[in-house]
Enzyme design. Structure first.
Site, PDB file in Angstrom:
ATOM      1  N   CYS B  46     -15.509  14.213  24.188  1.00 38.13           N
ATOM      2  CA  CYS B  46     -15.503  15.627  23.821  1.00 38.13           C
ATOM      3  C   CYS B  46     -15.486  16.513  25.054  1.00 38.13           C
ATOM      4  CB  CYS B  46     -16.742  15.965  22.996  1.00 38.13           C
ATOM      5  SG  CYS B  46     -17.123  14.711  21.788  1.00 38.13           S
ATOM      6  N   ASP B 287     -17.025   6.602  14.901  1.00 39.23           N
ATOM      7  CA  ASP B 287     -15.791   7.176  14.357  1.00 39.23           C
ATOM      8  C   ASP B 287     -15.020   6.237  13.434  1.00 39.23           C
ATOM      9  OD1 ASP B 287     -16.412   9.357  15.883  1.00 39.23           O
ATOM     10  OD2 ASP B 287     -14.691   9.206  17.225  1.00 39.23           O
TER      11      ASP B 287
END
Lengths: 455, 455
Positions: B46, B287
């Protein structure tokens, strides 16, 4: 309630004007009369330190609603410099003194809201009536401090190490004064955790504030001009041509007490969750009234502008027939001292213990933003929970970036009676400009989880 | 679980390394083996846009834990460039390919954690295999983009108007490129409310980004040097020597599916709240896995680093005998585009409607700090609630000061299934440097309260 209802509101600052506006909005045919003792209505007193910091800003900037607007666009029958001197719940009347004219009259009401606020404690010490010695509570106090600063004061003594003392230490330093904070207790910020207090103290000292704790102030002495020149203490004199007493406030309950209304154990006016007092037809709101504390599960007295606005709005709705409930407080508050944001919600460790909980606490430090993202800095988080049940009791945060707004996570979690485990599971915003992947609050919760519910 | 337990973890980024570290910490005598296909472990993907923004920073700065530290101080048996190609739940083995050596072997396990992450969607368009066309998902992608920028690219086309597209529009503009965002839907940020989208679009355009919506990309064309020179669309070509595909991601579930594990309706690996898959002895996290959504009250797939870390930690505890539960997500996320903070939690209006709620919404704008306090600016808040029950369903915030951190109030309130009335009653931090007396979230709640529960 019949048409032509007469609503009288005693006090025209945050709670009083919120109540008046809300009542009029909901019942446009009601007569809503506000009697305000002072020369101003509806001001943000919490903004005073920051207004004082800026010599270019007028203190009048803090007025949210002018008397003209209150009268004309909101249709409120507003009387400044009018003091209510007695309430008669039996005959449903108030006695009002016009402070300008010196005359007194009686006014009837169908519903009454008491919003008399609180007053700053003034120490009954020799010399504390000298010019240059003041408190900071009403707008007139703020105006006085600004005038004194404009005259060129050089050295300030702040008596009291609570949050107003902290804010004013910052403000007066930035206005160029030498500042000494005098606190009679062993440390500043009584009730806050030692880890938070240590950071605040460091921030004050880093900015040149002389912090003296365990010192009792005994009086004040005048200089050749008759204005204050020093504070005397049990540890010697402190030079000061401006002395600010910041030793707390007391709720203004004389009127309510004389009218026979129930005063709570906290010393403020007892109210239920509808803001009703013990007398039929009389509501109270704001700094003069108690508020239900959701962690303590009983009434408390923590006077704050945000509570006053909420309670006032609810009282204003209820006097015209609504049945709104004030959810209560959880003890959220915050302040900024120099570059340090400081905030809390709920109970501190010592208070939790005194209230019969079995508290455990952790203190951690974590960066405010992701590793490597510019503008981040450490945030210190202290969390307190009840060991046997794991229920969150409170927390404190201090840091330069995003510390205060994170107290809202605690405030929301406390309202929901969350456990530490619930806190660990929160889905908080994660993006490098705002938080690391483990937000400081979650890091603290993960640590505290190791200490709770192990029996 | 017996001593000498063999734990195998497939994938060494956020969830995998969290699981490995947690398992070792709780059971130091377990053998914890991590197989990671790529050359890096434990990185904060991120953070890539923000790393790319700064040409001085190495992409390696995003690595949170080095292989050496993982091996030596955490005692993890770590194998980089090793791809697990098959899982056999019956014999409790995995087949592992050493990508450097080209050899394959079989390893046994007592407990297995699948943390294979997600992969960026690559559009199967002509020319999208040209040099200069990339995605941004793995650290190697970020390294490539940094290398392209160092070579002096001039014009970027970003295909996709989601939040990675927004972040990269900002980053590439600040690196001096002309940037065009191409979104095939009628507007950017699908799923977000129109009021938020309008502010983001304005912020992009104010900073010179060319935002083109309702445009379908049909391919890419090379220039004389063989590298990409333009994107072709149904509305004509767009000059671009750097093309970033930011059209979403898909969970890496092939291994799990081939092993017969249940794949959820979302397309990700089904897990229960203990992170257990449908096969005995196999957990999944991050994820590649679903997460329970507390507002939807069913599993959802919203891949985010913070969820991956939480789930990984829980899977790591549970493989060595704990019984920790993942509380779930509420859909909190945020990003920054130029000076605008944007964040959300819960459901948007359209999603709420599609899910069978009866949503109502309000959008308000309120300043971030008290009137007159320096540094304040407007925050726009949209709140969505279920009309018949008054239950809060979600909200969005956008502003330059304190917008993102306020999404945490919504995230916490949603976790507690609060109503709009509960939200109105929250005791949020109030002090002029941090908030006005009515925080923007409370102003929105007060407005939304007028629209709910009126039947």
């Amino acid at each position: 309630m019949a048409q032509g209802t007469r609503i009288v509101i005693v006090g025209g600052v945050a709670a009083g004007m919120s109540a008046a506006s809300q009542a009029r909005r909901r019942k446009p045919d009601a007569t809503v009369t506000v009697f305000e003792r002072g020369p101003y209505i509806s001001y943000g007193s919490c903004g005073m330190p920051y207004n004082i910091e800026d010599p270019e800003r007028s203190i009048d900037d803090l007025v949210v609603l002018t008397p003209e607007k209150a009268r004309e666009s909101r249709g409120i029958d507003l009387h400044l410099r009018h003091e209510v001197t007695a309430i008669d719940p039996g005959s449903r009347t108030v006695t009002v003194r016009d402070l300008e004219a010196g005359s007194e009259r009686t006014e009837g009401w169908d519903a009454l809201v008491i919003a008399t606020g609180a007053s700053a404690v003034r120490l009954p010490l020799p010399g504390f009536d000298l010019p240059g010695v003041t408190v900071l509570r009403e707008l007139t106090d703020g105006a006085l401090v600004k005038r004194l600063l404009a005259e060129g004061r050089k050295a300030a003594a702040i008596v009291g190490g609570g949050y107003i003392g902290m804010e004013m230490a910052h403000v007066l330093t930035s206005r160029g004064l030498r500042v000494t904070v005098l606190e009679k207790l062993p440390d500043i910020l009584p009730g806050w955790g030692p880890e938070t207090v240590a950071l605040v103290r460091k921030e004050l000292e880093r900015n040149g504030v002389d912090v003296r704790t365990g010192v009792s102030v005994t009086g004040a002495e005048a200089g050749p001009d008759g204005s204050v020149a020093a504070v005397t203490t049990d540890a010697g004199p402190v030079e000061a041509d401006l002395v600010l007493q910041a030793v707390g406030a007391r709720p203004n309950v004389r009127l309510a007490a004389e009218a026979g209304l129930r005063i709570g154990d906290t010393g403020a006016i007892w109210v239920n969750q509808y803001q009703q007092t013990s007398a039929d037809g009389i509501w109270a709101a704001g700094d003069c009234a108690e508020a239900y504390h959701r962690v303590l599960r009983r009434n408390a007295w923590i006077p704050l502008g945000t509570t006053a606005n909420k309670q006032g709005r609810i009282a204003g709705a209820n006097v015209v027939g609504a049945a709104q409930r004030f959810a209560g407080i959880v003890g959220t508050s915050g302040f900024k001292v120099f570059d340090l944001e400081v905030a809390r919600s709920g109970l501190g460790f010592d208070q939790a213990k005194a209230e019969g909980f079995e508290p455990v606490a952790v203190t951690i430090t974590q960066r405010s933003r992701a590793h490597g993202y510019p503008g981040g800095s450490p945030i210190q988080v202290t969390l307190v929970a009840d060991e046997p049940t794991g229920v969150l009791l409170g927390g404190e945060l201090a840091g330069r970036d995003g510390a205060a707004l994170r107290a809202n996570v605690l405030g929301t979690a406390l309202a929901a009676h969350m456990t530490v485990s619930d806190l660990q599971g929160l889905d908080l915003v994660y993006a490098p400009p705002f938080a690391p992947v483990w937000d400081p609050v979650l890091v603290a919760a993960n640590q505290l989880a190791k200490k709770v519910g192990r029996r």
